[in-house]
Design a protein around this motif. Structure first.
Motif, PDB file in Angstrom:
ATOM      1  N   PHE A 154       0.817  -1.203   0.000  1.00 18.63           N
ATOM      2  CA  PHE A 154       0.000   0.000   0.000  1.00 18.63           C
ATOM      3  C   PHE A 154       0.861   1.267   0.000  1.00 18.63           C
ATOM      4  CE2 PHE A 154      -3.023  -3.135   0.788  1.00 18.63           C
ATOM      5  CZ  PHE A 154      -4.304  -2.620   0.813  1.00 18.63           C
ATOM      6  N   SER A 155       2.013   1.225   0.594  1.00 16.14           N
ATOM      7  CA  SER A 155       2.940   2.366   0.566  1.00 16.14           C
ATOM      8  C   SER A 155       4.338   1.845   0.845  1.00 16.14           C
ATOM      9  CB  SER A 155       2.543   3.435   1.586  1.00 16.14           C
ATOM     10  OG  SER A 155       2.559   2.917   2.904  1.00 16.14           O
ATOM     11  N   SER A 166      14.190  16.173   6.184  1.00 15.37           N
ATOM     12  CA  SER A 166      14.580  15.779   7.529  1.00 15.37           C
ATOM     13  C   SER A 166      14.242  14.309   7.766  1.00 15.37           C
ATOM     14  CB  SER A 166      13.869  16.642   8.571  1.00 15.37           C
ATOM     15  OG  SER A 166      12.475  16.398   8.524  1.00 15.37           O
ATOM     16  N   LEU A 167      14.755  13.783   8.894  1.00 14.61           N
ATOM     17  CA  LEU A 167      14.482  12.397   9.259  1.00 14.61           C
ATOM     18  C   LEU A 167      13.147  12.238   9.956  1.00 14.61           C
ATOM     19  CD1 LEU A 167      18.004  11.340  10.564  1.00 14.61           C
ATOM     20  CD2 LEU A 167      16.931  10.650   8.433  1.00 14.61           C
ATOM     21  N   MET A 168      12.399  13.315  10.105  1.00 16.02           N
ATOM     22  CA  MET A 168      11.139  13.251  10.844  1.00 16.02           C
ATOM     23  C   MET A 168      10.067  13.981  10.049  1.00 16.02           C
ATOM     24  SD  MET A 168      10.301  11.748  13.509  1.00 16.02           S
ATOM     25  CE  MET A 168       9.581  11.684  15.120  1.00 16.02           C
ATOM     26  N   PRO A 169       8.973  13.342   9.673  1.00 21.79           N
ATOM     27  CA  PRO A 169       8.702  11.937   9.980  1.00 21.79           C
ATOM     28  C   PRO A 169       9.096  11.023   8.832  1.00 21.79           C
ATOM     29  CG  PRO A 169       6.718  12.983   9.194  1.00 21.79           C
ATOM     30  CD  PRO A 169       7.802  14.037   9.146  1.00 21.79           C
ATOM     31  N   PHE A 170       9.469   9.786   9.151  1.00 20.38           N
ATOM     32  CA  PHE A 170       9.658   8.757   8.140  1.00 20.38           C
ATOM     33  C   PHE A 170       8.377   7.919   8.085  1.00 20.38           C
ATOM     34  CE2 PHE A 170      11.251   7.151  12.171  1.00 20.38           C
ATOM     35  CZ  PHE A 170      10.578   5.944  12.287  1.00 20.38           C
ATOM     36  N   SER A 171       8.355   6.914   7.252  1.00 21.89           N
ATOM     37  CA  SER A 171       7.180   6.035   7.195  1.00 21.89           C
ATOM     38  C   SER A 171       7.636   4.623   6.882  1.00 21.89           C
ATOM     39  CB  SER A 171       6.176   6.518   6.137  1.00 21.89           C
ATOM     40  OG  SER A 171       6.746   6.461   4.856  1.00 21.89           O
ATOM     41  N   PHE A 172       6.889   3.648   7.418  1.00 30.60           N
ATOM     42  CA  PHE A 172       7.193   2.244   7.191  1.00 30.60           C
ATOM     43  C   PHE A 172       6.571   1.776   5.876  1.00 30.60           C
ATOM     44  CE2 PHE A 172       7.107   2.686  11.858  1.00 30.60           C
ATOM     45  CZ  PHE A 172       8.369   2.200  12.171  1.00 30.60           C
ATOM     46  N   SER A 173       7.088   0.661   5.386  1.00 31.87           N
ATOM     47  CA  SER A 173       6.436  -0.009   4.273  1.00 31.87           C
ATOM     48  C   SER A 173       5.136  -0.632   4.792  1.00 31.87           C
ATOM     49  CB  SER A 173       7.347  -1.095   3.701  1.00 31.87           C
ATOM     50  OG  SER A 173       6.673  -1.847   2.720  1.00 31.87           O
ATOM     51  N   ARG A 196      -7.263  -5.308   5.110  1.00 25.93           N
ATOM     52  CA  ARG A 196      -6.363  -5.680   6.195  1.00 25.93           C
ATOM     53  C   ARG A 196      -4.951  -5.287   5.791  1.00 25.93           C
ATOM     54  NH1 ARG A 196      -4.241 -11.676   7.765  1.00 25.93           N
ATOM     55  NH2 ARG A 196      -3.207 -11.171   9.731  1.00 25.93           N
ATOM     56  N   ALA A 197      -4.325  -4.434   6.586  1.00 24.55           N
ATOM     57  CA  ALA A 197      -2.986  -3.950   6.247  1.00 24.55           C
ATOM     58  C   ALA A 197      -2.197  -3.727   7.526  1.00 24.55           C
ATOM     59  CB  ALA A 197      -3.070  -2.655   5.444  1.00 24.55           C
ATOM     60  N   ARG A 198      -0.869  -3.738   7.371  1.00 21.37           N
ATOM     61  CA  ARG A 198       0.009  -3.587   8.532  1.00 21.37           C
ATOM     62  C   ARG A 198       1.337  -3.019   8.085  1.00 21.37           C
ATOM     63  NH1 ARG A 198       1.156  -8.035  13.257  1.00 21.37           N
ATOM     64  NH2 ARG A 198       3.087  -7.162  14.077  1.00 21.37           N
ATOM     65  N   ASP A 199       1.919  -2.176   8.941  1.00 29.97           N
ATOM     66  CA  ASP A 199       3.241  -1.614   8.677  1.00 29.97           C
ATOM     67  C   ASP A 199       4.316  -2.652   8.971  1.00 29.97           C
ATOM     68  OD1 ASP A 199       2.164   0.805   7.979  1.00 29.97           O
ATOM     69  OD2 ASP A 199       2.378   1.680   9.974  1.00 29.97           O
ATOM     70  N   ASP A 200       5.347  -2.661   8.125  1.00 29.94           N
ATOM     71  CA  ASP A 200       6.488  -3.546   8.308  1.00 29.94           C
ATOM     72  C   ASP A 200       7.554  -2.800   9.106  1.00 29.94           C
ATOM     73  OD1 ASP A 200       8.578  -5.299   8.209  1.00 29.94           O
ATOM     74  OD2 ASP A 200       8.697  -5.400   6.021  1.00 29.94           O
ATOM     75  N   SER A 201       7.697  -3.136  10.393  1.00 26.57           N
ATOM     76  CA  SER A 201       8.617  -2.397  11.260  1.00 26.57           C
ATOM     77  C   SER A 201      10.075  -2.590  10.866  1.00 26.57           C
ATOM     78  CB  SER A 201       8.418  -2.823  12.712  1.00 26.57           C
ATOM     79  OG  SER A 201       8.636  -4.221  12.850  1.00 26.57           O
ATOM     80  N   SER A 202      10.393  -3.624  10.087  1.00 27.49           N
ATOM     81  CA  SER A 202      11.774  -3.859   9.668  1.00 27.49           C
ATOM     82  C   SER A 202      12.139  -3.108   8.397  1.00 27.49           C
ATOM     83  CB  SER A 202      12.008  -5.359   9.457  1.00 27.49           C
ATOM     84  OG  SER A 202      11.219  -5.844   8.366  1.00 27.49           O
ATOM     85  N   LEU A 223       5.116   5.190  14.710  1.00 29.13           N
ATOM     86  CA  LEU A 223       4.978   3.845  15.244  1.00 29.13           C
ATOM     87  C   LEU A 223       4.342   2.941  14.196  1.00 29.13           C
ATOM     88  CD1 LEU A 223       3.552   4.839  18.745  1.00 29.13           C
ATOM     89  CD2 LEU A 223       5.917   4.217  18.213  1.00 29.13           C
ATOM     90  N   PRO A 224       4.769   1.679  14.129  1.00 24.00           N
ATOM     91  CA  PRO A 224       4.146   0.736  13.179  1.00 24.00           C
ATOM     92  C   PRO A 224       2.700   0.453  13.589  1.00 24.00           C
ATOM     93  CG  PRO A 224       5.665  -0.419  14.626  1.00 24.00           C
ATOM     94  CD  PRO A 224       5.847   1.039  14.915  1.00 24.00           C
ATOM     95  N   ALA A 225       1.792   0.545  12.635  1.00 28.41           N
ATOM     96  CA  ALA A 225       0.363   0.409  12.904  1.00 28.41           C
ATOM     97  C   ALA A 225      -0.215  -0.745  12.108  1.00 28.41           C
ATOM     98  CB  ALA A 225      -0.371   1.699  12.573  1.00 28.41           C
TER      99      ALA A 225
END
Length: 581
Positions: A154-155, A166-173, A196-202, A223-225
């Protein structure tokens, strides 16, 4: 932390994505049944070369005395699927752009459609609603069955904010899947859908996350959501004239999948157990609702529709880009056709309110109204009228607030545009008149609010005369603009003239001239604006066209010169060549 991957992504989704990249096709559906009727490869587009000359007097030059531009927009078509490319080359700019670098295709055969690559589908307004997904999917519509699915990314992860650097904010896959199962036709149906979707914290390195946390504000932590949205949509058409439709969404959103907060504080036990099998459930998990319904009647251009929409505070879906939450509105939309459809009236009136949970200090209420009328008195004479009104008022909520901080505004606009058009064998006439007025009034007692008030007037009257056999046209336009602000008045009014002549049987040579004289007012400082130009073009053949254009602009204060109201002039010339495939 365990990395979550949707089932089948590496298999089906990867294969479909590979097919998409191989074909390099932009977002376009194609019926495979007509593939043999398409040309294998075609190339079209234009190549444009321009030399630009510039001279300024009494002001600092806005550009170089000479510049050039080489631009192109070729389009490669493979079996009817277009892949456009554009590039610009100049002494100041070097760029290559492929506007459809997100490749994707949706081949269709009878009742089967396969999606591959970058796709943006809509299953319902509250689940998957136009969000772009990189992956694969399928739609099956045999008879009245309505089935669709999509799985993919999805992203993508971003370690640097693309706007600020800047490094803020970044986003997870973010990866996930969406599905729809329903029965019916476009006129009457019922659909169940989910996302149904989820952020990949890695997907973002630990170093980047730690650095962002030390350099950014604590309340801006990323934060990963995870998210699960269930949707129900339906439509019922009764005897072609009556319509009932409704959509609903239930969203479970976990804002931090790694939270150690007790789950008992978030959701009832009856929901926790089945829900935990589909989404990470902890103390940061919350449930939100959104729904809308409408009922209407339409017959022979006359109708009435009532719509209601309610979105709870905090509602969001990873399958949609944006929702206006914490709002409910009720809208009435009538349509009326009279005089054998020569007069068409459409409008809407509604009320809107936020603070659904009464947790804000103020509750905003808006009264929204609009009316549009279009009349065709004869084949040549017509009239368009438009009126809008927006009133916003805030009332104290859970906490009493002083009147000084309350917002009460009224915004209105009225537009009237009659038109007359006639084209005969010898002469053609076009008359256009447009006038509109817009106001904004702040009715709060705060004097600072008055600084934002304005009244604007815009009008123009245009007449165009065409001598059809000679391919000659001449026109005149009078413009009037006024903007009244608390800090002063701005505006201009004046006359613009133009003429155009085509030569040759197929109008290969064209000459045009234009001129204007405007009286301008900027911050209560008057001046005159004088402009003129000459243009010419020669289409040698279907592939080759030469053109030239010369323009002059002069600014002459009618009062005392100031640093903001200076006398100056500019001259600009251009010589160009275009090659068309």
């Amino acid at each position: 932390m365990k990395t979550w991957k949707p089932a089948g992504w590496c298999g089906v989704g990867g294969a479909l994505l590979g097919l998409s990249a191989l074909l390099a096709a932009p977002a376009a559906a194609q019926d495979i049944a007509t593939l043999d009727q398409q040309k294998p490869v075609t190339l079209s587009g234009t190549l444009d070369v321009r030399g630009i000359f510039y001279q300024a007097q009494d002001i600092e030059a806005r550009r170089k005395p000479f510049s050039y531009v080489l631009a192109g927009s070729p389009t490669l078509s493979i079996y009817g699927i277009a892949v456009p490319v554009s590039f610009v080359l100049s002494e100041q700019d070097r760029r290559f752009r492929q506007p459809f670098n997100q490749f994707g295709l949706s081949p269709t055969y009878k009742w089967v459609t396969v999606h591959a690559g970058y796709r943006n589908l809509t299953f319902s307004p509250f689940t998957l609603a136009g969000h772009t997904v990189l992956g694969g999917g399928v739609e099956l519509n045999p008879g009245k069955l309505r089935f669709a699915s999509m799985v993919g990314r999805f992203s993508r992860a971003t370690s640097v904010d693309p706007v600020s650097g800047s490094l803020m904010p970044f986003s997870f896959s973010r990866k996930g899947y969406a599905g729809k199962l329903g029965f019916g036709t476009e006129k009457s149906f019922i659909d169940l859908s989910l996302v149904r979707a989820r952020d990949d914290s890695s997907s973002v390195s630990r170093e980047t996350r730690q650095l962002a946390e030390t350099t950014g504000a604590a309340n801006n932590r990323v934060l990963p959501a995870a998210n699960l949205v269930l949707g129900l949509s339906g439509r019922l058409t009764i005897k072609k004239d009556w319509l009932l439709e409704a959509d609903g969404g239930l969203s479970f959103f976990t804002r931090d999948v790694g939270s150690s907060l007790g789950v008992e504080e978030a959701l009832p036990k009856a929901l926790r157990q089945p829900l935990s099998k589909l989404i990470a459930v902890n103390g940061s998990t919350e449930a939100y609702t959104a729904w809308q319904a409408a009922a209407g009647y339409q017959h022979n251009g006359n109708g009435l529709k009532v719509r209601y929409r309610r979105v709870s505070p905090g509602f969001q879906s990873m399958g949609a880009y944006y929702f206006q939450d914490d709002v409910q509105n009720l809208t009435l939309v009538p349509t009326l056709t009279l005089w054998q459809q020569k007069l068409r009236l459409t409008g809407s009136v509604g009320i809107q309110q936020d603070n659904l949970r009464e947790q804000k200090q103020l509750t905003s209420r808006r009264l929204i109204g609009s009316l549009n009328a279009s009349a065709e008195f004869t084949e040549r004479l017509g009239l368009d009228v438009s009126y809008t009104n927006y009133t916003t008022d805030q009332q104290p909520g859970a906490v009493q607030v002083a009147d000084t901080f309350r917002l009460t505004q009224t915004q209105q606009s009225l537009s009237v545009a009659p038109r007359y058009t006639y084209t005969g064998e010898t002469w053609g006439h076009t008359v256009l008149l447009s006038a509109d007025r817009a106001i904004l009034r702040d009715q709060s007692p705060d004097e600072l609010g008055k600084l934002g008030e304005f009244t604007s007037y815009n009008a123009f009257l245009s007449y165009q005369l065409t001598w059809v056999p000679r391919r000659f046209s001449v026109g005149a336009t009078y413009n009037y603009t006024q903007l009244k602000l608390a800090t002063g008045d701005d505006g201009n009014h004046g006359l613009q003239l133009n003429a155009d002549q085509a030569f040759g049987q197929d109008a290969r040579v064209r000459l045009g001239v234009r001129g204007s004289l405007l009286r301008s007012l900027r911050a209560d400082q008057p001046s005159r604006l004088v402009g003129g130009g000459l243009r010419a073009s020669w289409r040698v053949s279907r592939h080759h066209t030469f053109r030239t254009d010369v323009a002059f602009t002069g600014h002459y204060p009618t009062g005392d010169e100031t640093t903001q109201n200076r006398r100056y002039s500019e001259t600009r010339g251009e010589i160009g060549y275009a090659f068309t495939l």
